[in-house]
Scaffold this active site. Structure first.
Site, PDB file in Angstrom:
ATOM      1  N   MET A 182      -2.262  -7.537   1.296  1.00  0.00           N
ATOM      2  CA  MET A 182      -3.405  -8.162   0.803  1.00  0.00           C
ATOM      3  C   MET A 182      -4.479  -8.110  -0.622  1.00  0.00           C
ATOM      4  O   MET A 182      -5.719  -8.514  -1.356  1.00  0.00           O
ATOM      5  CB  MET A 182      -5.334  -8.266   1.807  1.00  0.00           C
ATOM      6  N   ILE A 206      -3.938  -3.143  -4.507  1.00  0.00           N
ATOM      7  CA  ILE A 206      -3.572  -1.801  -4.060  1.00  0.00           C
ATOM      8  C   ILE A 206      -3.251  -1.043  -4.470  1.00  0.00           C
ATOM      9  O   ILE A 206      -3.766  -0.605  -6.111  1.00  0.00           O
ATOM     10  CB  ILE A 206      -1.312  -2.256  -4.825  1.00  0.00           C
ATOM     11  N   HIS A 250      -0.478   2.113   0.501  1.00  0.00           N
ATOM     12  CA  HIS A 250       0.942   0.887  -0.415  1.00  0.00           C
ATOM     13  C   HIS A 250       1.698   1.264  -0.563  1.00  0.00           C
ATOM     14  O   HIS A 250       3.195   1.180   0.001  1.00  0.00           O
ATOM     15  CB  HIS A 250       0.148  -0.202  -0.958  1.00  0.00           C
TER      16      HIS A 250
END
Length: 282
Positions: free
Chosen positions: A30, A33, A37
């Site tokens: 979502m 970052i 991630h």
């Protein structure tokens, strides 16, 4: 770096790759970052011919409108950060209309009871929203493998169950929680914390580790009571829940049973930010 904002354009790009049986790794996010991630993306790069990263703040998994409104949206910064890892990653950053085609409604799912525990109780409809967007992404991208962090462990188990029920041809890869050096689990929500709150939030993992140390010799209720009392000592925290559950079923554990794996799950609020974490206890 290729960036697609429309699902039809992405499908056209991926179609020849799928036809030629190239492997595709998907990392759904979502946005906002962070290094956690990137660790998922790194594993995906190592295990697949092509990697797609989706950046989409999914409205149907938020049951709190304020939470959705304040969720960080930093697309340009995210793209630049991902490019530091690899310019070969494909970014998919669609609009809500492109994904939901004018009808922003979650599909109803049944996950054999996994959805009725913890986050399912505290966030009604949340896992319908999660299942809806993940299933849509799978049907757009048709990945070989999809990568999810264990920080959202209940979500990980629910996605595995959805894949099983719909017989989707994708391997779900659970990846270890990526922590800062001070133990705080990396999360997009961390960016909403003040510097002071971010430092105090390291307490969450410290308490979880203490619970893990207690677990072999203590009763489940004693461990639960210990965690609750530790959070009470820190008035800046509001403990929403601490749960010890069977790792497979996520059901509240009443007694320890041989051969079962148990996890401690915690949700706590600080600085008006909701933080989650978990730890394997045995």
């Amino acid at each position: 770096m290729l960036v697609y904002t429309k699902q039809n354009d992405l499908k056209k790009h991926l179609e020849p790759l799928i036809d030629s049986r190239q492997t595709i790794g998907l990392v759904p996010t979502m946005g906002a970052i962070h290094q956690g991630h990137l660790s998922l993306m790194q594993q995906a790069l190592e295990e697949n011919d092509t990697v797609v990263v989706s950046i989409f703040v999914n409205p149907t998994q938020f049951n709190n409108a304020d939470d959705l409104k304040k969720y960080p949206r930093t697309l340009e910064k995210d793209i630049a950060f991902i490019e530091t890892l690899s310019d070969k990653i494909i970014i998919f950053a669609p609009s809500v209309d492109d994904i939901y085609e004018g009808e922003t409604i979650a599909q109803e799912f049944e996950y054999d009871g996994l959805e009725n525990q913890m986050e399912g109780v505290n966030r009604p409809g949340h896992f319908n929203g999660v299942g809806t967007i993940v299933k849509k992404l799978f049907e757009i991208i048709w990945p070989t493998r999809a990568y999810f962090g264990e920080k959202d462990f209940q979500q990980l188990q629910i996605i595995r169950k959805m894949v099983q029920k719909f017989r989707l041809p994708v391997q779900i890869v659970g990846c270890p929680i990526f922590r800062q050096e001070d133990g705080l689990a990396r999360s997009s929500r961390n960016e909403l914390l003040s510097a002071e709150a971010k430092q105090e939030a390291t307490l969450i993992y410290k308490i979880l580790k203490q619970a893990r140390e207690m677990f072999p010799e203590s009763s489940l209720e004693n461990v639960r009571e210990f965690v609750t009392e530790e959070f009470k000592k820190h008035p800046n925290f509001a403990l929403e829940y601490f749960e010890i559950a069977d790792e497979e079923t996520l059901v509240h554990a009443i007694e320890k049973k041989a051969g079962k794996k148990y996890r401690g799950f915690v949700v706590a609020h600080i600085d008006n930010v909701r933080l989650i974490d978990n730890i394997l206890l045995n």
